[in-house]
Design an enzyme around this catalytic site. Structure first.
Site, PDB file in Angstrom:
ATOM      1  CD  GLN A 166      28.970  17.850 -25.972  1.00 10.54           C
ATOM      2  OE1 GLN A 166      29.045  18.160 -27.138  1.00 10.54           O
ATOM      3  NE2 GLN A 166      29.515  18.909 -25.055  1.00 10.54           N
TER       4      GLN A 166
ATOM      5  CG  ASP B 203      35.176  17.196 -30.687  1.00 13.86           C
ATOM      6  OD1 ASP B 203      34.964  18.313 -30.554  1.00 13.86           O
ATOM      7  OD2 ASP B 203      34.465  16.221 -30.245  1.00 13.86           O
TER       8      ASP B 203
ATOM      9  CE  LYS C 167      29.167  21.441 -29.358  1.00  9.57           C
ATOM     10  NZ  LYS C 167      29.824  20.155 -28.619  1.00  9.57           N
TER      11      LYS C 167
HETATM   12  N1  GUN Z   1      32.683  19.107 -23.947  1.00 11.32           N
HETATM   13  C1  GUN Z   1      32.890  20.306 -23.703  1.00 11.32           C
HETATM   14  N2  GUN Z   1      33.449  20.905 -24.983  1.00 11.32           N
HETATM   15  C2  GUN Z   1      33.613  20.077 -25.796  1.00 11.32           C
HETATM   16  C3  GUN Z   1      33.943  19.827 -27.275  1.00 11.32           C
HETATM   17  O1  GUN Z   1      34.328  20.876 -27.898  1.00 11.32           O
HETATM   18  N3  GUN Z   1      33.732  18.764 -27.920  1.00 11.32           N
HETATM   19  C4  GUN Z   1      33.270  17.592 -27.208  1.00 11.32           C
HETATM   20  N4  GUN Z   1      33.178  16.676 -27.982  1.00 11.32           N
HETATM   21  N5  GUN Z   1      32.825  17.662 -26.054  1.00 11.32           N
HETATM   22  C5  GUN Z   1      33.020  18.899 -25.288  1.00 11.32           C
END
Ligand code: GUN
Length: 293
Positions: free
Chosen positions: A97, A120, A53
């Site tokens: 995350q 998110d 990311k």
């Molecule tokens: N862990 C797995 N997928 C995601 C996501 O889309 N966002 C976040 N913050 N954590 C994750």
């Protein structure tokens, strides 16, 4: 029959290209989109995801900052950091995350991120807006990416029978909510299957579109798929592999080798849904920055 591949990498690249103009326009107005990542502990998969990311942000001209906190960080310490990021002018989006260490309540953390910075789409306000069909909220990136893949691959969802496998908060639940809404790329009849569903195969066999997001390696077999159906694989599962250097490999929730012979369209894995999660995160961040001015 060999299914058409839905190329998530190519579609994600196209979306990132479309965003460059919006980033340039923001910069010409003195606004550089900013995204803050927060990672707690050393979960290897989370390290990889956040790394990807960060790289995508840099390529698009979004400034990112990553806060790595030790595993033993208390919930209060994490909430204090989020509070600071909530008030930081240069931060338009915040991504904490998941998964978080067991002693930290994810629901409390996600509810602390300002809804306007919740790129998110996990804050209850944004979850509620999704349920209400209110387009002003942020939608979770992975299911939003699946919808975008369907649209850009010419898959009609109107009136379609969709089976979503899995009822998690990050994919299954929002996925269903997006597809049964009235509106563009929606209007489907959605069934959610989960661990207590009696005959998953029977549900899948009826489906025009199967979205596999339950986290069970290669769960969807060829005999569960109606010929010509569209199969979207959200799964990322690490399984033993004696031939691999580290003794493991990653596979999806779909038995790709066999299902591709039955399906009409299918996402490869990797290279399907994964890159779209990142593209949607970039899109949400650009929107958050636009809405801040
Ligand atoms: N862990 C797995 N997928 C995601 C996501 O889309 N966002 C976040 N913050 N954590 C994750």
């Amino acid at each position: 029959m060999q299914a058409n591949l839905i190329d998530g990498r190519a579609i994600a690249t196209q979306i990132q290209w479309e965003l460059t103009e919006r980033v340039a326009s923001l910069k010409s107005r003195g606004v550089t989109p900013g995204l803050a990542f927060v990672r707690v502990g050393e979960d290897p998969a989370s390290k990889v995801y956040v790394g990807r990311k960060e790289k995508a942000c840099a390529e698009l001209g979004i400034v990112s900052e990553t806060h790595v906190l030790p595993e033993k960080t208390s919930e209060a310490e994490l909430l204090a950091l989020i509070g600071k990021l909530n008030s930081a002018k240069n931060v338009h989006g915040i991504l904490v995350q998941a998964p978080l260490p067991k002693h930290i309540r994810e629901s409390v953390v996600f509810s602390t991120v300002l809804p306007t910075k919740d790129v998110d789409g996990f804050h209850p306000v944004n979850v509620g807006k999704l349920m209400l069909g209110d387009e002003t909220g942020f939608k979770p990136c992975t299911p939003a990416g699946v919808v975008e893949l369907l649209v850009r691959s010419g898959v009609k969802t109107e009136g379609a029978e969709v089976v979503v496998l899995g009822r998690g908060n990050i994919v299954g639940k929002p996925m269903a909510a997006m597809l049964y809404q009235k509106g563009r790329a929606a209007n489907a009849t959605v069934t959610i299957c989960h661990s207590a569903t009696r005959d998953i195969r029977a549900h899948c066999r009826r489906a025009d579109i199967i979205i596999a997001a339950m986290g069970v390696a290669e769960f969807v077999k060829a005999d569960m798929v109606k010929p010509g159906a569209v199969v979207m694989d959200v799964g990322v599962n690490r399984v033993p592999d004696a031939t691999a250097k580290n003794g493991t490999k990653l596979v999806g929730d779909v038995d790709f080798a066999n299902v591709q012979l039955i399906a009409g369209k299918i996402t490869p894995n990797p290279g399907g849904v994964g890159p779209m999660t990142i593209a949607m995160l970039l899109q949400n961040t650009v929107r958050a920055a636009e809405q801040s001015v």
